[in-house]
Design a protein around this motif. Structure first.
Motif, mmCIF file in Angstrom:
data_model
loop_
_atom_site.group_PDB
_atom_site.id
_atom_site.type_symbol
_atom_site.label_atom_id
_atom_site.label_comp_id
_atom_site.label_asym_id
_atom_site.label_seq_id
_atom_site.Cartn_x
_atom_site.Cartn_y
_atom_site.Cartn_z
ATOM 1 N N MET A 139 0.876 -1.280 -0.014
ATOM 2 C CA MET A 139 0.017 -0.085 0.089
ATOM 3 C C MET A 139 0.903 1.203 -0.035
ATOM 4 S SD MET A 139 -3.375 -0.780 2.291
ATOM 5 C CE MET A 139 -4.356 0.282 1.860
ATOM 6 N N LEU A 140 1.867 1.206 0.727
ATOM 7 C CA LEU A 140 2.828 2.409 0.783
ATOM 8 C C LEU A 140 3.587 2.558 -0.669
ATOM 9 C CD1 LEU A 140 4.676 1.976 4.125
ATOM 10 C CD2 LEU A 140 3.341 3.935 3.504
ATOM 11 N N SER A 141 3.824 1.553 -1.357
ATOM 12 C CA SER A 141 4.552 1.719 -2.539
ATOM 13 C C SER A 141 3.477 2.193 -3.701
ATOM 14 C CB SER A 141 4.903 0.194 -2.931
ATOM 15 O OG SER A 141 3.914 -0.779 -3.379
ATOM 16 N N GLU A 142 2.235 2.147 -3.140
ATOM 17 C CA GLU A 142 1.071 2.584 -4.299
ATOM 18 C C GLU A 142 0.504 3.779 -3.981
ATOM 19 O OE1 GLU A 142 -0.174 -2.250 -5.807
ATOM 20 O OE2 GLU A 142 -1.531 -0.732 -4.610
ATOM 21 N N SER A 143 1.061 4.413 -2.998
ATOM 22 C CA SER A 143 -0.024 5.491 -2.521
ATOM 23 C C SER A 143 1.161 6.747 -2.350
ATOM 24 C CB SER A 143 -0.419 5.353 -0.878
ATOM 25 O OG SER A 143 -1.433 4.220 -1.046
ATOM 26 N N VAL A 144 2.474 6.523 -2.311
ATOM 27 C CA VAL A 144 3.376 7.716 -2.039
ATOM 28 C C VAL A 144 3.954 8.118 -3.452
ATOM 29 C CG1 VAL A 144 3.752 7.013 0.294
ATOM 30 C CG2 VAL A 144 5.347 6.309 -1.351
ATOM 31 N N PRO A 145 4.714 9.420 -3.485
ATOM 32 C CA PRO A 145 5.208 9.721 -4.594
ATOM 33 C C PRO A 145 6.513 8.954 -4.995
ATOM 34 C CG PRO A 145 4.871 11.729 -3.253
ATOM 35 C CD PRO A 145 4.434 10.382 -2.587
ATOM 36 N N SER A 146 6.542 8.521 -6.306
ATOM 37 C CA SER A 146 7.568 7.498 -6.837
ATOM 38 C C SER A 146 9.036 7.866 -6.088
ATOM 39 C CB SER A 146 7.652 7.438 -8.214
ATOM 40 O OG SER A 146 6.628 6.994 -8.837
ATOM 41 N N ASN A 147 9.421 9.132 -6.093
ATOM 42 C CA ASN A 147 10.713 9.787 -5.672
ATOM 43 C C ASN A 147 10.885 9.528 -4.087
ATOM 44 O OD1 ASN A 147 9.189 11.811 -5.083
ATOM 45 N ND2 ASN A 147 10.557 13.174 -6.130
ATOM 46 N N ARG A 148 9.931 8.848 -3.555
ATOM 47 C CA ARG A 148 10.104 9.016 -2.117
ATOM 48 C C ARG A 148 9.459 7.668 -1.529
ATOM 49 N NH1 ARG A 148 12.560 12.828 -2.684
ATOM 50 N NH2 ARG A 148 12.509 14.889 -1.752
ATOM 51 N N ARG A 149 9.456 6.632 -2.669
ATOM 52 C CA ARG A 149 8.662 5.327 -2.237
ATOM 53 C C ARG A 149 9.807 4.415 -1.297
ATOM 54 N NH1 ARG A 149 8.068 3.934 -7.176
ATOM 55 N NH2 ARG A 149 9.957 2.872 -7.468
ATOM 56 N N GLY A 150 11.126 4.640 -1.467
ATOM 57 C CA GLY A 150 11.974 4.189 -0.384
ATOM 58 C C GLY A 150 12.131 4.525 0.928
ATOM 59 N N LEU A 151 12.018 5.971 1.092
ATOM 60 C CA LEU A 151 11.886 6.511 2.345
ATOM 61 C C LEU A 151 10.480 6.006 2.958
ATOM 62 C CD1 LEU A 151 12.550 8.631 4.391
ATOM 63 C CD2 LEU A 151 10.912 10.347 2.908
ATOM 64 N N PHE A 152 9.389 5.934 2.671
ATOM 65 C CA PHE A 152 8.220 5.621 3.020
ATOM 66 C C PHE A 152 8.258 4.148 3.619
ATOM 67 C CE2 PHE A 152 6.689 9.719 1.829
ATOM 68 C CZ PHE A 152 6.157 10.171 3.111
ATOM 69 N N ILE A 153 8.641 3.399 2.773
ATOM 70 C CA ILE A 153 8.691 1.964 2.744
ATOM 71 C C ILE A 153 9.741 1.466 3.948
ATOM 72 C CG2 ILE A 153 9.450 -0.377 1.941
ATOM 73 C CD1 ILE A 153 8.288 0.526 -0.757
ATOM 74 N N GLY A 154 10.779 2.325 4.109
ATOM 75 C CA GLY A 154 11.524 1.944 4.991
ATOM 76 C C GLY A 154 11.387 2.640 6.547
ATOM 77 N N ILE A 155 10.543 3.763 6.430
ATOM 78 C CA ILE A 155 9.869 4.219 7.720
ATOM 79 C C ILE A 155 8.945 3.479 8.248
ATOM 80 C CG2 ILE A 155 8.892 6.145 8.987
ATOM 81 C CD1 ILE A 155 10.375 8.085 7.096
ATOM 82 N N GLY A 156 8.270 2.662 6.991
ATOM 83 C CA GLY A 156 7.319 1.730 7.465
ATOM 84 C C GLY A 156 7.711 0.616 8.235
ATOM 85 N N GLN A 157 9.010 0.045 7.891
ATOM 86 C CA GLN A 157 9.516 -1.019 8.500
ATOM 87 C C GLN A 157 10.016 -0.525 9.753
ATOM 88 O OE1 GLN A 157 9.651 -4.489 7.414
ATOM 89 N NE2 GLN A 157 8.102 -3.340 5.967
ATOM 90 N N ALA A 158 10.351 0.753 9.953
ATOM 91 C CA ALA A 158 10.972 1.142 11.269
ATOM 92 C C ALA A 158 9.712 1.215 12.228
ATOM 93 C CB ALA A 158 11.529 2.721 10.929
ATOM 94 N N CYS A 159 8.542 1.444 11.908
ATOM 95 C CA CYS A 159 7.302 1.547 12.703
ATOM 96 C C CYS A 159 7.107 0.009 13.258
ATOM 97 C CB CYS A 159 6.131 1.916 11.836
ATOM 98 S SG CYS A 159 6.165 3.817 11.533
ATOM 99 N N MET A 160 7.392 -0.924 12.518
ATOM 100 C CA MET A 160 7.129 -2.108 12.967
ATOM 101 C C MET A 160 8.040 -2.393 13.899
ATOM 102 S SD MET A 160 7.665 -6.012 10.910
ATOM 103 C CE MET A 160 9.365 -5.648 10.501
ATOM 104 N N VAL A 161 9.429 -1.940 13.794
ATOM 105 C CA VAL A 161 10.525 -2.280 14.737
ATOM 106 C C VAL A 161 10.150 -1.375 15.949
ATOM 107 C CG1 VAL A 161 12.884 -2.133 15.265
ATOM 108 C CG2 VAL A 161 12.270 -2.837 12.996
ATOM 109 N N GLY A 162 9.341 -0.345 15.799
ATOM 110 C CA GLY A 162 8.940 0.515 16.857
ATOM 111 C C GLY A 162 8.004 -0.260 17.754
ATOM 112 N N GLY A 163 7.199 -1.092 16.920
ATOM 113 C CA GLY A 163 6.208 -2.145 17.900
ATOM 114 C C GLY A 163 7.203 -3.271 18.560
ATOM 115 N N TRP A 164 8.231 -3.417 17.946
ATOM 116 C CA TRP A 164 9.221 -4.325 18.871
ATOM 117 C C TRP A 164 9.726 -3.623 20.140
ATOM 118 C CZ3 TRP A 164 12.997 -6.518 14.859
ATOM 119 C CH2 TRP A 164 12.183 -7.305 13.652
#
Length: 565
Positions: A139-164
């Motif tokens: 959903m992140l890859s399909e919802s954010v600007p193409s040139n910021r896709r890596g940024l948001f996917i990375g931060i999304g994974q960071a949020c999972m680790v935030g849950g850890w």
């Protein structure tokens, strides 16, 4: 754009970093935080759960490692099935189903009094946890600007680790509380434990860990919130032919972003061609096999190392003399560093490219492994905090380089299938790792003279998979940063209909991996002490890489010949 042809990516990219971008991210980020909590809470409480279930076992070993395994096995199934369902029923519905599911089945774990009940609900909850992670990435890859896709996917994974991290922050004071927090429900437990000198002594605690799993039921409420606030992916709506609905969603996105709505003709949407087949076998066809080899190989390694070490970090530090509170705190610092690493990974990946990001990550991880193995020591708590920050940063950065790549390998029709099957397969590595590392730790070569596991020596074993990760990244990863999903799909060449045989081969390898690295250690008494166990487990873990080098290498050679022709 009325009457003019357009793509969904063009419209989304035209708004740039908008209010809708941040709202979508926040909704998905919180789903990942809750997902991370419900997964990691078992690693943050496993010492206390083990003392409750097996009070007479001073060194639960593989039994304690299996507490993590059941959830990971559920994630394997949930990821594989959830990905296919998501591509059929939609991203939003699958996300809500996953969030509610893992919350609803984490709750009953609080009431478990033996491994059977705990493992059953852990397995079922894992179905939801495993479905949530890939759907958020997609959903992140399909919802954010193409040139910021890596940024948001990375931060999304960071949020999972935030849950850890949240799991560790919540579990540490609750599990170590000196009084029962919920009366008789958190009963007193007397258990055997082994000191740093090998002496077996009796200690007592309260089963306050149960409260941690009650808290894990909150996602049930969040699923209702998502129902009323989350938008469906317009990429998915176009792919299934719901063009008018896609235009409506784009209008809502525009309203949130710039305050106005442009009239668009649904018939003017350019929809990328669908694959000739949407089955899982397409992932292994000539058109996608190199990308599949890239993400399956490096994510498998990352899962093995990250999840395996997270399961055993508290035992490592207790084994050298730190108390249970300090051990869980050090594990939490390890996970805290992962938040920063995952966020930076997306930023750097967008700057330097996916391939260089991967290669640098694997080299850095080997460096961190050696440092931690050499310098982790008793009575040096502050030093160990620093080492765990380094350890968590390096290992999680390496695995996140793959998360950036996953959704960029496949078209909309099979995107979440591709992401989720990659993650599902890799969780065989994660599921096996806690057991395999526990079995290795019990071998004589990794024991001190007093019979305590030398975890610093065990950690060095991780160098082998990380070197393999470097080789796989070097061979199979290509740079995909900054390009729209439509551009990436246009670059793919080759047949989509010849993936059945390699898929069947990979299924056989997965079964062998499951039997030799998960079933045998749990079903056969003293498995790790048998002379054949380590060679068999090593063969099972290396077989996937034989597959990657044979099938991925063959396709690379074909592409090279075609480029010369």
């Amino acid at each position: 754009m009325n009457g003019k042809e357009f793509t969904v990516s063009e419209v989304v990219d035209s708004f740039g970093m908008s209010k809708n971008t941040w709202l979508t991210f926040m909704l998905l980020a919180f789903a990942m935080i809750l997902d991370g909590y419900d997964f990691m809470i078992v690693n943050s409480t496993n010492l206390f759960v083990a003392h409750t279930f097996w009070p007479n076992e001073a060194n639960p070993g593989v039994l304690m490692g299996s507490l993590t395994t059941w959830g990971l096995l559920g994630m394997v199934i949930g990821g594989a099935v959830g990905g296919i369902i998501s591509d059929k029923i939609g991203r939003k519905r699958m996300l809500i189903l996953a969030v509610v599911f893992y919350g609803a089945f984490t709750l009953p774990q609080a009431f478990a009094n033996d491994l059977v009940v705990f493992a059953a609900f852990r397995l079922i909850a894992g179905l939801g946890v495993g479905s949530c992670i890939p759907i958020v990435t997609t959903m992140l890859s399909e919802s954010v600007p193409s040139n910021r896709r890596g940024l948001f996917i990375g931060i999304g994974q960071a949020c999972m680790v935030g849950g850890w991290v949240l799991a560790g922050v919540v579990a540490n004071p609750i599990c170590n509380a000196a009084t029962p927090l919920l009366g008789d429900f958190t009963n007193a437990v007397t258990y055997n434990t082994m000191t740093a000198t090998g002496e077996i002594v009796q200690e007592s605690m309260y089963a306050n860990w149960r409260l941690c799993y009650l808290i894990g039921g909150f996602p049930i409420i969040y699923g209702v919130i998502l129902h009323f606030t989350m938008l469906e992916s317009p990429h998915w709506l176009c792919n299934v032919g719901r063009l008018e609905d896609a235009v409506k969603v784009l209008g809502i996105i525009e309203k949130r972003s710039v305050g106005t709505v442009t009239e668009r003709d649904p018939r003017a949407i350019i929809v990328p061609p669908k694959p000739k087949s949407a089955s899982v076998t397409v992932l292994f066809s000539d058109k996608y096999i190199v990308g599949t080899c890239a993400i399956w190989s490096i994510y498998f390694i990352g899962q093995f190392c990250v999840y395996g070490m997270n399961a055993w970090l508290p035992a490592w530090f207790q084994g050298i003399g730190y108390n249970s509170s300090q051990a869980v705190a050090l594990q939490t610092w390890n996970n805290f560093a992962a938040i920063l690493s995952n966020s930076l990974c997306g930023i750097i990946g967008d700057k330097v490219g996916r391939k260089r990001n991967c290669l640098g990550a694997w080299v850095f991880a080997v460096f961190a492994i050696v440092l931690c193995s050499v310098f982790v020591a008793p009575n040096q708590f502050v030093l160990c905090i620093g080492l765990m920050l380094l350890f968590g940063f390096a290992l999680n950065y390496a695995i996140t380089t793959c998360n950036l790549l996953m959704p960029e390998q496949y078209p909309t029709a099979i995107r979440n299938t591709g992401v989720s099957w990659c993650q599902a397969f890799a969780r065989f590595g994660g599921s096996a790792s806690s057991i395999v590392l526990g079995g290795i730790a019990g071998m004589a070569i990794f024991q001190t003279p007093s019979g305590i596991t030398n975890w610093s020596l065990v950690v060095l074993v991780l160098i082998v998979p990380f070197v393999l990760g470097f080789i796989c990244a070097l061979l199979f990863v290509r740079d995909t940063s900054g390009k729209s999903m439509d551009e990436l799909e246009a670059e793919k060449v080759g047949s989509e209909l010849n993936g059945t045989v390699p898929f069947a081969v990979m299924c056989v390898i997965a079964v062998l991996l499951f039997v030799l690295c998960i079933v045998c250690p749990l079903a056969i008494s003293d498995w790790s002490s048998l002379s054949i166990s380590l060679p068999l487990m090593a063969i099972a873990l290396l077989l996937p890489f034989v597959f990657f080098f044979v099938y991925g290498g063959k396709r690379l050679a074909q592409l090279k010949r075609e480029s010369r022709a």
